[in-house]
Structure formats: C-alpha cells, structure tokens
Design an enzyme around this catalytic site. Structure first.
Site, mmCIF file in Angstrom:
data_model
loop_
_atom_site.group_PDB
_atom_site.id
_atom_site.type_symbol
_atom_site.label_atom_id
_atom_site.label_comp_id
_atom_site.label_asym_id
_atom_site.label_seq_id
_atom_site.Cartn_x
_atom_site.Cartn_y
_atom_site.Cartn_z
ATOM 1 N N ARG A 156 0.706 -1.251 0.042
ATOM 2 C CA ARG A 156 0.206 -0.470 -0.088
ATOM 3 C C ARG A 156 0.832 1.283 -0.187
ATOM 4 N NH1 ARG A 156 -2.071 -3.470 3.942
ATOM 5 N NH2 ARG A 156 -4.242 -4.221 3.327
ATOM 6 N N TYR A 290 -9.604 -10.715 -7.039
ATOM 7 C CA TYR A 290 -8.602 -10.615 -8.243
ATOM 8 C C TYR A 290 -8.801 -11.915 -9.094
ATOM 9 C CZ TYR A 290 -6.476 -7.531 -5.722
ATOM 10 O OH TYR A 290 -6.250 -6.258 -4.822
#
Length: 308
Positions: A156, A290
């Site tokens: 991140r 995903y």
C-alpha cells in the site's frame, strides 16, 4: 503536493478527519469534489456530536440512526441522507484501517455502490512506468526503486512510505511490512528488486540524505530534502512518471500497482491463501476479487477476440 485540507480549522477538526481526506484523495483516488463532499459531511457530523456531547468516533449505529432522523426532520432528501451515512461508513473503515479504533458492529445498511473492477496495469505498462523514471537523476532512481517495491511486494502507499532501513532483511530475503492496524507481515524480497534496492542504497540514498544534514530519519525512501516521503507525494510522483510513459490517467495511482501485483500473480496460478498473506488481507473475500477480475477478463477476451 500539499495535503488536502478542506475542514475549517475553526471547528477544532480531529486529525483523523484530515487523515481520512488525504487517504481518500491520494490512496483511493477519489475526486476533489468527492473529497470536499466527505469533508462537508464530517463537519456536519462533528456539529451533531458536539450538540450531543459525544466523541466524533466510533460511529455507533444508534447514534447514526438518530443523526439521520434529525436530517430527515430538517427536510434533507433521502439521497443526501444516504450519502451522509455512506461517508460515515467510509470514515469508520478508515479508522479501523489506520488502527484508531477496533472493528465495530455493522452500521445501518446504505445503498451499495455499483460494483466496479479494480484498475490494473498490463505488464507492458509497468515496464513503461519504470522506464519513465530513467532520467539519470537521483530522484529518478529513487522513483523507479519505489515503484518496483510497490509492484514486486504488493505494498500500500502508506506501507512503502513508512518503510525503514531496519525493515529490510537482506540476509533472509524478506521485508517486514506494517500494514493496517499496525499488523506486521513478511513479504519476500529477492531477485531484481533486491538488486535494485541495493543499488539505490549504495548510489542514491546518500545523495538525498545530504540535503538533510547529518540527521538520518531512518526511512528507506527519502525526499529530495532527505526527509520521509508522504502518500500524497507518492500519488503525484506516479502520476507524473506515468504521464511521461503515456499511461491512462485513471490507472496512475499507487493502489493500481498493488492491484496489478495481485492480478498478475493470480493469473500465473498463485493460490488465493498465499496471495491473501502477501497482501495482508484480513479476509479471503477481499482477495477473491482478483480471481473474479481475472475470470471476467478472460470471459471478455473469449467473447470478442476473433481467434478465441
């Protein structure tokens, strides 16, 4: 690039509010108008809390219900009331993400947004983005190494900006990453990335540190003044480098590199449990998006490609 600051200073705004605004703008890539709306919503919630003699957070379901009823009594439309509720729900998620509060009971349901697939760069675009940093300057070498770190480790924005030299374990080939709620995870650190970081440490970091005098802040990646880089700076850097590389603006923010990391690994057959550990997701459901993304991409390919 300066931090987003829309909340009036005269109202003694809690630092968590401005942290939330920065997070939505620079990590979640919300538009400026959306962030302004979040700010206005939270200022109004703050007034309500002050009238009630309660803290700004956590946002309890009962208090939220009382707040929405007050808005309704004041003639506010249903759509605007639901937007206020959605803002407070997003704010609560940020507070949990930032480790300011523990996970709380579910808030009253708000209208669900239309589901959208995460933006993902192709492997060719990743290479173009990296090559867009090759300008021969210390800043360019730092930028390329940061992008490689995000993409190769699935980090991140906040995680890569807060990496310290002590988090890199070259002997064992791992990086210790402090994620949401200060939870630590271990990510492999090998191959080309390991060489790139070593070259950065040997040839570039010292040049950046000189601008900071003799004080080493200990962070892996430094600004041109030798200090810690911020999430908003990272957002701007990726946008600048990506523009040079000719990549669509919608895909030029740090979280897209993390999405791309996950999608490319999943497409090559990595199991979801391992991917969950690498990404630091608390729930496997978050990681499963995903798999859904990859399935949908393949369905679209099969539907439109003449040789599929």
């Amino acid at each position: 690039m300066k931090s987003v600051r829309f909340a009036p200073q005269s109202e003694d705004v809690d630092p968590a509010v401005n942290g939330f605004l920065d997070y939505m703008r620079y990590e979640r890539d919300a538009s400026l108008n959306t962030v302004r709306a979040y700010a206005a919503d939270l200022v109004d919630w703050g007034r309500f809390c002050k009238d009630r003699g309660r803290a700004l957070y956590p946002v309890e379901a009962e208090e939220l219900s009382r707040y929405l009823k007050r808005l309704e009594a004041g003639g506010m439309s249903s759509g605007t009331r639901m937007r206020r509720a959605a803002t407070l729900s997003a704010f609560t998620k940020y507070l949990i993400y930032d480790g300011r509060i523990e996970p709380t009971a579910s808030l009253p349901p708000v209208p669900k947004r239309e589901k959208t697939l995460p933006q993902v760069m192709t492997e060719g675009e990743i290479e173009r983005l990296l090559n867009g940093c090759d300008d021969g300057t210390p800043a360019g070498r730092r930028d390329r190494t940061m992008i490689e770190m995000i993409y190769d480790c699935g980090l991140r924005a906040s995680e890569v900006c807060s990496l310290r030299l002590s988090d890199i374990d070259e002997t064992n080939g791992v990086v210790y990453v402090k994620g949401k709620g200060r939870k630590e995870r271990i990510v492999p650190y090998v191959g080309a990335l390991k060489s790139a970081v070593r070259n950065y440490l040997d040839e570039t970091r010292g040049l950046l540190l000189r601008e900071h005098g003799d004080r080493d802040p200990g962070f892996l990646f430094l600004s041109t003044r030798g200090g810690q880089v911020s999430r908003q700076w990272l957002w701007g850097m990726i946008r600048r480098r990506g523009t040079i590389a000719g990549i669509a603006r919608a895909r030029l923010h740090p979280h897209v590199l993390r999405h791309s990391f996950a999608t490319h690994l999943q497409r090559r057959g990595m199991d979801l449990r391992t991917l969950q550990e690498l990404l630091g997701h608390a729930s496997i459901a978050t990681t499963e998006k995903y798999a859904h993304l990859d399935t949908e991409m393949r369905d679209i390919y099969d539907s439109f490609h003449p040789r599929a």
